[in-house]
Design a protein around this motif. Structure first.
Motif, PDB file in Angstrom:
ATOM      1  N   LEU A 150       1.565 -36.550  59.321  1.00  0.00           N
ATOM      2  CA  LEU A 150       0.129 -36.383  59.152  1.00  0.00           C
ATOM      3  C   LEU A 150      -0.123 -34.999  58.580  1.00  0.00           C
ATOM      4  CD1 LEU A 150      -1.115 -38.060  62.453  1.00  0.00           C
ATOM      5  CD2 LEU A 150      -0.593 -39.110  60.230  1.00  0.00           C
ATOM      6  N   ASN A 151      -0.677 -34.966  57.380  1.00  0.00           N
ATOM      7  CA  ASN A 151      -0.854 -33.727  56.614  1.00  0.00           C
ATOM      8  C   ASN A 151      -2.345 -33.527  56.388  1.00  0.00           C
ATOM      9  OD1 ASN A 151      -0.045 -32.749  53.201  1.00  0.00           O
ATOM     10  ND2 ASN A 151      -0.125 -31.452  54.986  1.00  0.00           N
ATOM     11  N   SER A 152      -2.956 -32.726  57.251  1.00  0.00           N
ATOM     12  CA  SER A 152      -4.404 -32.531  57.233  1.00  0.00           C
ATOM     13  C   SER A 152      -4.722 -31.123  57.713  1.00  0.00           C
ATOM     14  CB  SER A 152      -5.058 -33.559  58.167  1.00  0.00           C
ATOM     15  OG  SER A 152      -6.440 -33.330  58.298  1.00  0.00           O
ATOM     16  N   PRO A 153      -5.774 -30.516  57.151  1.00  0.00           N
ATOM     17  CA  PRO A 153      -6.174 -29.192  57.653  1.00  0.00           C
ATOM     18  C   PRO A 153      -6.608 -29.241  59.110  1.00  0.00           C
ATOM     19  CG  PRO A 153      -7.184 -29.654  55.517  1.00  0.00           C
ATOM     20  CD  PRO A 153      -6.567 -30.936  55.999  1.00  0.00           C
ATOM     21  N   ILE A 198       4.071 -39.310  53.760  1.00  0.00           N
ATOM     22  CA  ILE A 198       3.175 -38.182  54.014  1.00  0.00           C
ATOM     23  C   ILE A 198       1.753 -38.715  53.882  1.00  0.00           C
ATOM     24  CG2 ILE A 198       2.408 -35.918  53.216  1.00  0.00           C
ATOM     25  CD1 ILE A 198       5.304 -35.591  52.076  1.00  0.00           C
ATOM     26  N   ILE A 199       0.984 -38.601  54.946  1.00  0.00           N
ATOM     27  CA  ILE A 199      -0.384 -39.122  54.979  1.00  0.00           C
ATOM     28  C   ILE A 199      -1.345 -37.946  54.906  1.00  0.00           C
ATOM     29  CG2 ILE A 199      -2.017 -40.587  56.198  1.00  0.00           C
ATOM     30  CD1 ILE A 199       0.659 -42.004  55.498  1.00  0.00           C
ATOM     31  N   LYS A 224      -2.688 -40.470  49.845  1.00  0.00           N
ATOM     32  CA  LYS A 224      -3.906 -39.665  49.951  1.00  0.00           C
ATOM     33  C   LYS A 224      -5.045 -40.587  50.373  1.00  0.00           C
ATOM     34  CE  LYS A 224      -2.124 -36.451  46.608  1.00  0.00           C
ATOM     35  NZ  LYS A 224      -2.357 -35.482  45.594  1.00  0.00           N
ATOM     36  N   MET A 225      -5.462 -40.445  51.609  1.00  0.00           N
ATOM     37  CA  MET A 225      -6.512 -41.302  52.152  1.00  0.00           C
ATOM     38  C   MET A 225      -7.842 -40.952  51.496  1.00  0.00           C
ATOM     39  SD  MET A 225      -4.946 -43.276  54.292  1.00  0.00           S
ATOM     40  CE  MET A 225      -6.325 -44.020  55.156  1.00  0.00           C
ATOM     41  N   ILE A 261      -4.733 -46.292  57.788  1.00  0.00           N
ATOM     42  CA  ILE A 261      -3.472 -45.675  57.384  1.00  0.00           C
ATOM     43  C   ILE A 261      -2.382 -46.741  57.272  1.00  0.00           C
ATOM     44  CG2 ILE A 261      -1.604 -44.125  58.129  1.00  0.00           C
ATOM     45  CD1 ILE A 261      -3.811 -42.290  59.296  1.00  0.00           C
ATOM     46  N   LEU A 262      -2.276 -47.596  58.281  1.00  0.00           N
ATOM     47  CA  LEU A 262      -1.253 -48.641  58.265  1.00  0.00           C
ATOM     48  C   LEU A 262      -1.405 -49.559  57.053  1.00  0.00           C
ATOM     49  CD1 LEU A 262      -0.999 -49.636  62.023  1.00  0.00           C
ATOM     50  CD2 LEU A 262       0.733 -48.496  60.636  1.00  0.00           C
TER      51      LEU A 262
END
Length: 194
Positions: free
Chosen positions: A11-14, A142-143, A170-171, A187-188
Motif C-alpha cells: 500500500l503506497n499512499s501518503p 504496488i497499490i 493507481k487507484m 483494490i481486489l
C-alpha cells in the motif's frame, strides 16, 4: 482458493491515506498476513529512545498527534523524525538501501505467501526488489492511492513507487468517504483485472 493466494500487496499512499485500516480489512476479510517494513526499524530504534517500555514507544510512534511532536523521549526529535533519522542516517548508509526490504522478504514464510501478504507502509523502491527477487514480479502489486490525509509525500522520506518490474496499480478512487471494506474490494477488483 483465495484471490490473495501468492500475492504481495504494498500500500503506497501518503500519510493519512488509511493504509493500516485497509491492512486490517484484508486480514479480517481474507485472512491475509499484514506486515510493515518499519517493523525492523521499530526493533532497532526502540533501544535508542528514552521510552519506558515498548508499549510507550509504539504509542508515541503511532498516535497521529504524538508522532509529529518533538519529545525528549526521542532525543528532541518527533517520533516520526527520529525513525526517519535512524533509517536514513544510520541503518541504510551502514547496511544498504534495501535493508528493510531484505528483512521483510526474509520474514515471509511459504505459508504467509499462500495466504497473501499486505504491506501497509510501502514507499521506497529499494524495499520492493527483495520481494520481487524472492517471490517474482508477477506476484507483487504496488497499490497507489490517496485518502483523507495528504495528496503528496511532502515532508516524508517515502514517495510514490514506480517500476516496470512488478504490477503498479493507481487507484482512481480516493480512499475517503468509502467504507474500508468496500475500498478493499475496489483494490481486489483491480488486482484481479491486472
Amino acid at each position: 482458493m483465495s484471490v490473495m493466494k501468492n500475492k504481495i500487496l504494498l500500500l503506497n499512499s501518503p500519510s493519512g491515506g488509511g493504509k493500516d485500516t485497509l491492512g486490517f480489512e484484508f486480514a479480517k476479510n481474507l485472512g491475509c498476513v499484514t506486515r510493515a517494513f518499519k517493523e525492523s526499524l521499530y526493533e532497532i530504534a526502540y533501544p535508542m529512545t528514552k521510552c519506558n517500555g515498548y508499549g510507550s514507544f509504539l504509542h508515541h510512534c503511532t498516535d497521529r498527534k504524538l508522532k509529529e511532536t518533538p519529545s525528549d523521549l526521542f532525543r528532541g526529535y518527533s517520533p516520526r523524525g527520529f525513525l526517519i533519522h535512524v533509517s536514513e542516517d544510520i541503518i541504510k548508509p551502514a547496511f544498504g538501501q534495501d535493508f528493510f526490504g531484505v528483512k521483510s522478504a526474509e520474514s515471509i514464510s511459504e505459508e504467509d505467501f499462500e495466504r497473501g501478504v499486505v504491506f501497509t507502509d510501502g514507499g521506497f523502491i529499494e524495499e520492493v526488489y527483495p520481494l520481487i527477487n524472492k517471490f517474482g514480479g508477477d506476484n507483487v502489486y504496488i497499490i497507489q492511492f490517496c485518502g483523507q490525509g495528504k495528496n503528496s509525500f511532502e515532508g516524508d522520506s517515502r514517495n510514490w513507487i514506480d517500476t516496470d518490474d512488478c504490477h503498479v496499480i493507481k487507484m482512481e478512487e480516493r480512499n475517503e468517504d468509502i467504507w474500508p471494506a468496500l475500498y478493499m474490494k475496489l483494490i481486489l477488483r483491480e488486482v484481479v483485472n491486472t
